[in-house]
Design an enzyme around this catalytic site. Structure first.
Site: not given
Ligand code: C5P
Length: 237
Positions: A39, A66, A68, A71, A121, A212
């Site tokens: 992603k 991603d 999002k 417009d 979220t 992460r």
């Molecule tokens: O590092 P982590 O596993 O928390 O990353 C989650 C990924 O998913 C990030 O790129 C974040 O922007 C994305 N994301 C999220 N929650 C959402 C939508 C997308 O954590 N509701």
């Protein structure tokens, strides 16, 4: 909905949330064959990362852009036409009817699938109220999921907690893509509503987005393999 034969490994999407192309390519090299889907979001995309989409696709990887989008319809449709030529598999847009309709129009004739983000979220009922909405989170998620389905959107991004109810609502046709996934025993970082890979799959998720826990692991490849190993029995069971 992904093809039923989609392998457990192809259901893990690694968020390349890194500050530039060099560290991103180093991570992709480190992960090797353990990861097939990446992603690219704001951080890497706006640090010169968009050409990586084609490069990864040429290496046989799938890519989820991603960004999002939201417009006026014409701008979304023309933007999505350009994005469709990059060779990505998924693109996110916000779940506003005009935006979703335009995105579906813009990707026509390509393999690009459009995912809608129903309600971020990070928003609760109070945030929606402050932003001028009449509905609370669960009602707005449901209304937008229904609209997405009617408009031909391919899938929804949702928290693992929403996966079971959305699966019931939209059936098997739409893909459910869930971030907020943490392997058993790992730290949650700033994600609040988390689930293990196995529980998220059992709840109805088709694809898991993990950043992460893999990027910051001492051994990212072993961590990715461990997540795939958690997906296997959940899919079978
Ligand atoms: O590092 P982590 O596993 O928390 O990353 C989650 C990924 O998913 C990030 O790129 C974040 O922007 C994305 N994301 C999220 N929650 C959402 C939508 C997308 O954590 N509701």
């Amino acid at each position: 909905m992904p093809p039923p034969e989609t392998a457990p490994r192809d259901r893990l999407i690694v968020a390349l949330d890194l500050p530039g192309v060099e560290p991103a390519e180093a991570m992709v090299a480190r992960l090797g064959d353990s990861v097939t889907f990446y992603k690219i979001g704001y951080q890497l995309g706006f640090a010169g990362g968009l050409p990586l989409v084609r490069k990864l696709a040429d290496q046989g990887k799938k890519v989820f852009i991603d960004l999002k989008l939201h417009d006026i319809g014409n701008t979304v449709a023309r933007g999505v036409e350009s994005i469709a030529r990059l060779g990505a598999t998924f693109l996110t847009v916000h779940a506003y009817p005009q935006t979703m309709k335009a995105a579906v129009e813009g990707r026509a004739g390509s393999d690009l699938k459009i995912l809608a983000v129903t309600v971020l979220t990070s928003y609760d009922d109070g945030d929606l109220d402050a932003a001028g909405y009449r509905l609370g989170v669960s009602d707005l998620v449901e209304a937008r999921a229904r609209q997405a389905q009617v408009l031909g959107i391919d899938g929804l991004v949702c928290s693992p907690e929403e996966a079971a109810s959305l699966r019931k609502l939209v059936g098997r046709q739409m893909s459910l893509v869930t971030p907020g996934v943490r392997p058993a025993g790992s730290v949650s970082c700033d994600q609040k509503r988390i689930m293990t890979p196995a529980r998220a799959i059992t709840a109805g998720a088709d694809y898991l987005v993990v950043g992460r826990p893999i990027l910051e692991a001492l051994d990212p490849k072993a961590t990715a393999e461990a997540i795939v190993a958690e997906i296997v029995p959940a899919l079978a069971g």
